[in-house]
Design a protein around this motif. Structure first.
Motif, PDB file in Angstrom:
ATOM      1  N   VAL A  93       0.819  -1.274   0.014  1.00 54.08           N
ATOM      2  CA  VAL A  93       0.046  -0.095  -0.174  1.00 54.08           C
ATOM      3  C   VAL A  93       0.970   1.312  -0.106  1.00 54.08           C
ATOM      4  O   VAL A  93       2.042   1.305   0.708  1.00 54.08           O
ATOM      5  CB  VAL A  93      -0.901   0.163   1.108  1.00 54.08           C
ATOM      6  N   THR A  94       0.556   2.200  -0.889  1.00 55.71           N
ATOM      7  CA  THR A  94       1.218   3.534  -0.692  1.00 55.71           C
ATOM      8  C   THR A  94       0.214   4.731  -1.076  1.00 55.71           C
ATOM      9  O   THR A  94      -0.899   4.547  -1.579  1.00 55.71           O
ATOM     10  CB  THR A  94       2.406   3.518  -1.838  1.00 55.71           C
ATOM     11  N   GLN A  95       0.354   5.983  -0.756  1.00 54.77           N
ATOM     12  CA  GLN A  95       0.134   6.988  -1.293  1.00 54.77           C
ATOM     13  C   GLN A  95       0.652   7.693  -2.226  1.00 54.77           C
ATOM     14  O   GLN A  95       0.200   8.896  -2.707  1.00 54.77           O
ATOM     15  CB  GLN A  95      -0.331   7.878   0.088  1.00 54.77           C
ATOM     16  N   HIS A  96       1.676   7.398  -2.855  1.00 61.10           N
ATOM     17  CA  HIS A  96       2.436   7.935  -3.825  1.00 61.10           C
ATOM     18  C   HIS A  96       2.319   6.822  -5.423  1.00 61.10           C
ATOM     19  O   HIS A  96       1.944   5.838  -5.367  1.00 61.10           O
ATOM     20  CB  HIS A  96       4.073   7.779  -3.440  1.00 61.10           C
ATOM     21  N   ASP A  97       2.409   7.979  -6.274  1.00 65.34           N
ATOM     22  CA  ASP A  97       2.556   7.291  -7.644  1.00 65.34           C
ATOM     23  C   ASP A  97       3.624   7.467  -8.553  1.00 65.34           C
ATOM     24  O   ASP A  97       3.754   7.211  -9.738  1.00 65.34           O
ATOM     25  CB  ASP A  97       1.247   7.611  -8.531  1.00 65.34           C
ATOM     26  N   THR A  98       4.818   7.744  -7.624  1.00 61.16           N
ATOM     27  CA  THR A  98       5.819   7.930  -8.282  1.00 61.16           C
ATOM     28  C   THR A  98       6.391   6.861  -9.208  1.00 61.16           C
ATOM     29  O   THR A  98       6.325   5.623  -8.329  1.00 61.16           O
ATOM     30  CB  THR A  98       6.907   8.812  -7.634  1.00 61.16           C
ATOM     31  N   PRO A  99       7.062   6.938 -10.089  1.00 60.76           N
ATOM     32  CA  PRO A  99       8.038   5.784 -10.844  1.00 60.76           C
ATOM     33  C   PRO A  99       8.778   5.036  -9.767  1.00 60.76           C
ATOM     34  O   PRO A  99       8.662   3.636  -9.818  1.00 60.76           O
ATOM     35  CB  PRO A  99       8.546   6.153 -11.963  1.00 60.76           C
ATOM     36  N   ALA A 100       9.467   5.729  -8.868  1.00 63.13           N
ATOM     37  CA  ALA A 100      10.664   5.139  -8.097  1.00 63.13           C
ATOM     38  C   ALA A 100       9.955   4.273  -6.889  1.00 63.13           C
ATOM     39  O   ALA A 100      10.386   3.104  -6.826  1.00 63.13           O
ATOM     40  CB  ALA A 100      11.327   6.097  -7.394  1.00 63.13           C
ATOM     41  N   VAL A 101       8.902   4.754  -6.434  1.00 66.37           N
ATOM     42  CA  VAL A 101       7.999   4.124  -5.349  1.00 66.37           C
ATOM     43  C   VAL A 101       7.136   2.999  -6.101  1.00 66.37           C
ATOM     44  O   VAL A 101       7.492   1.927  -5.663  1.00 66.37           O
ATOM     45  CB  VAL A 101       6.829   5.015  -4.647  1.00 66.37           C
ATOM     46  N   VAL A 102       6.708   3.193  -7.134  1.00 69.91           N
ATOM     47  CA  VAL A 102       6.007   1.983  -7.771  1.00 69.91           C
ATOM     48  C   VAL A 102       7.112   0.866  -7.987  1.00 69.91           C
ATOM     49  O   VAL A 102       6.971  -0.239  -7.912  1.00 69.91           O
ATOM     50  CB  VAL A 102       5.297   2.412  -8.927  1.00 69.91           C
ATOM     51  N   SER A 103       8.107   1.251  -8.661  1.00 67.97           N
ATOM     52  CA  SER A 103       9.140   0.319  -8.918  1.00 67.97           C
ATOM     53  C   SER A 103       9.731  -0.433  -7.918  1.00 67.97           C
ATOM     54  O   SER A 103       9.778  -1.773  -7.906  1.00 67.97           O
ATOM     55  CB  SER A 103      10.462   0.852  -9.786  1.00 67.97           C
ATOM     56  N   SER A 104       9.937   0.211  -6.831  1.00 70.52           N
ATOM     57  CA  SER A 104      10.278  -0.574  -5.592  1.00 70.52           C
ATOM     58  C   SER A 104       9.180  -1.375  -5.026  1.00 70.52           C
ATOM     59  O   SER A 104       9.600  -2.607  -4.426  1.00 70.52           O
ATOM     60  CB  SER A 104      10.567   0.616  -4.303  1.00 70.52           C
ATOM     61  N   MET A 105       8.107  -1.211  -5.125  1.00 71.93           N
ATOM     62  CA  MET A 105       6.865  -1.970  -4.675  1.00 71.93           C
ATOM     63  C   MET A 105       6.932  -3.216  -5.727  1.00 71.93           C
ATOM     64  O   MET A 105       6.714  -4.288  -5.011  1.00 71.93           O
ATOM     65  CB  MET A 105       5.681  -1.177  -4.786  1.00 71.93           C
TER      66      MET A 105
END
Length: 123
Positions: A35-47
């Motif tokens: 779960v995240t509140q972010h939609d940045t490529p870096a966060v999504v890639s980490s997930m």
């Protein structure tokens, strides 16, 4: 891959915190979901990295269109089955371009001189 996550984030319990943003939560693990509140490529890639280390093979996406678009792209690049987002034609073109770029990594383009068919040297 976990080493990369540990380099990018501080992990406390099931939460991954940004190292450079005052310790704000980037994303967290809740049972069988991330779960995240972010939609940045870096966060999504980490997930997606974390999902990969957990041997997940399919993902169900929920959230904003921006998040789902980025998650779909990152997940499909790694051959996950994905539901919860219907990609546009433009999304599919972007995916094809990124796959082509990845396929070309580590390769060098070159032109080699070939001898003419009659065996004479070219000067």
């Amino acid at each position: 891959m976990l080493e990369g996550l540990n380099n990018r984030y501080l992990k406390a319990d099931d939460k991954y915190h940004f190292r450079d943003k005052g310790g704000n939560v980037a994303f967290e693990v809740q049972e069988k979901k991330l779960v995240t509140q972010h939609d940045t490529p870096a966060v999504v890639s980490s997930m997606i990295d974390l999902a990969e280390t957990r041997d997940w093979s399919s993902l169900k996406l929920t959230g904003t269109d921006e998040f789902k678009r980025e998650a779909w792209l990152q997940a499909r690049l790694r051959d996950f089955e994905v539901s919860g987002y219907r990609p546009t034609k433009l999304d599919k073109v972007r995916l094809d371009e990124l796959r082509a770029e990845r396929a070309g990594q580590g390769h060098f383009n070159r032109i080699e001189m070939r001898s003419p068919a009659n065996g004479r040297q070219v000067e």
